[in-house]
Scaffold this active site. Sequence first.
Site, PDB file in Angstrom:
ATOM      1  N   ASP A  43      11.013  39.100  27.286  1.00  0.00           N
ATOM      2  CA  ASP A  43      10.263  37.842  27.165  1.00  0.00           C
ATOM      3  C   ASP A  43      10.176  37.098  28.494  1.00  0.00           C
ATOM      4  O   ASP A  43      10.597  35.943  28.617  1.00  0.00           O
ATOM      5  CB  ASP A  43      10.910  36.920  26.121  1.00  0.00           C
ATOM      6  CG  ASP A  43      11.203  37.612  24.805  1.00  0.00           C
ATOM      7  OD1 ASP A  43      10.483  38.562  24.465  1.00  0.00           O
ATOM      8  OD2 ASP A  43      12.151  37.188  24.120  1.00  0.00           O
ATOM      9  N   ALA A 165       9.763  27.886  14.859  1.00  0.00           N
ATOM     10  CA  ALA A 165       9.811  27.174  16.135  1.00  0.00           C
ATOM     11  C   ALA A 165      10.468  28.020  17.220  1.00  0.00           C
ATOM     12  O   ALA A 165      11.559  27.716  17.707  1.00  0.00           O
ATOM     13  CB  ALA A 165      10.537  25.841  15.970  1.00  0.00           C
ATOM     14  N   PHE A 185       5.764  35.346  13.259  1.00  0.00           N
ATOM     15  CA  PHE A 185       5.748  35.544  11.813  1.00  0.00           C
ATOM     16  C   PHE A 185       5.447  34.188  11.138  1.00  0.00           C
ATOM     17  O   PHE A 185       4.717  33.376  11.707  1.00  0.00           O
ATOM     18  CB  PHE A 185       7.072  36.147  11.334  1.00  0.00           C
ATOM     19  CG  PHE A 185       7.277  37.556  11.827  1.00  0.00           C
ATOM     20  CD1 PHE A 185       7.018  38.646  11.013  1.00  0.00           C
ATOM     21  CD2 PHE A 185       7.727  37.813  13.112  1.00  0.00           C
ATOM     22  CE1 PHE A 185       7.201  39.941  11.457  1.00  0.00           C
ATOM     23  CE2 PHE A 185       7.926  39.109  13.565  1.00  0.00           C
ATOM     24  CZ  PHE A 185       7.659  40.175  12.731  1.00  0.00           C
ATOM     25  N   GLU A 221       2.927  36.834  17.601  1.00  0.00           N
ATOM     26  CA  GLU A 221       3.858  35.901  18.237  1.00  0.00           C
ATOM     27  C   GLU A 221       3.565  35.802  19.730  1.00  0.00           C
ATOM     28  O   GLU A 221       2.622  36.408  20.245  1.00  0.00           O
ATOM     29  CB  GLU A 221       5.304  36.357  18.007  1.00  0.00           C
ATOM     30  CG  GLU A 221       5.581  37.765  18.442  1.00  0.00           C
ATOM     31  CD  GLU A 221       6.929  38.277  17.945  1.00  0.00           C
ATOM     32  OE1 GLU A 221       7.476  37.709  16.999  1.00  0.00           O
ATOM     33  OE2 GLU A 221       7.412  39.251  18.525  1.00  0.00           O
TER      34      GLU A 221
END
Length: 342
Positions: A43, A165, A185, A221
């Site tokens: 990420d 969140a 999701f 996402e």
Amino acid sequence: MFNRRLMLQSAVAVGVTSATGLMAETVAPVSPELKGNLSPVHDPTIIKADGLYHLFSTSQMREAPGLIHWRTSKDLINWDFKGAVMTAFPDWVKTELPETRGAWAPDIQFHNGLYRLYYSLSLFGKNTSVIAMLTTPTLNTDDPAFSWKDEGVVLRSVAEDHFNAIDSHLFIDDDGRQWLSWGSFWGGIQLAEADPATGKLKQSVRKRRNIARRPPPGAVEAPVIIKQDGYYYLFVSYDFCCRGLESSYYTVVGRARKVTGPYVDDQGRKLTEGGGRRVIHADMDVSGRFKGPGHVDILRDEGRDYIVYHAYDSENRGRPTLRIKALHWTTDGWPEVRSGAL
């Protein structure tokens, strides 16, 4: 419901930066030349500050030296490990999410003299999650002004909410308005206006807009928004990460005339209905080495655009690894990564 982070521990683990413009056609692909400390990177988010590229990524409590790993490069090719942003969670985390074990999906932005670093906390497999923020006036650790300040919670979700969140991204528009997107999701990708003074939501989370979703069990996402030639482009990751070489992650894009959408792909399919033009996918890798490329960030640097992401390396036990590719633009205004080695 399955949460993509459920598998992140076993897997071992763009923010838009300065400058705009089309990618020069002479720019060569970057990824095959990357060197240095490239793994584990999961990420990634990137920004350029004072001539140095700073990259932040997900990490777990058990991974030395701490939470949110930090790497730097002078040229986007050679990468050094700088350390971690936090050695421990802020005290409030022990009350808010005492079972959390990692700081996920950072997003780095600069506004009004402060670097804002968003990050996510969650319970595996649940949408009991928090997006939080740290700030510092400089990324130069030798500067006496350098210090990460805990700014607390930006927003939270609980089991009763129809969103998750995590995976936040802040977009700053030409008029100075700021927009926070997030989601994974649980209803897909959400968007709400942020307060430029604080970096937190300007409006109630109940006024959020849904800008991308897929029918279950389709996963969506990791949003990133950029603006190019009058269009807003929304990049999101589809399918499943965090499964090593079995990861099916890939990235798509849609565009809209308004930041709030609706975002559609080149076939007119809405991203709120599972549409999306493919940008990067494992089957584009002629080497066959890297799997599950996704969770992108977009670096806009001196008239050149790059897509920054992680992928799982089949030559290194499936470890999540930093990749960077030139991002080109088609004549009809779509971002693309050209086939080659990822």
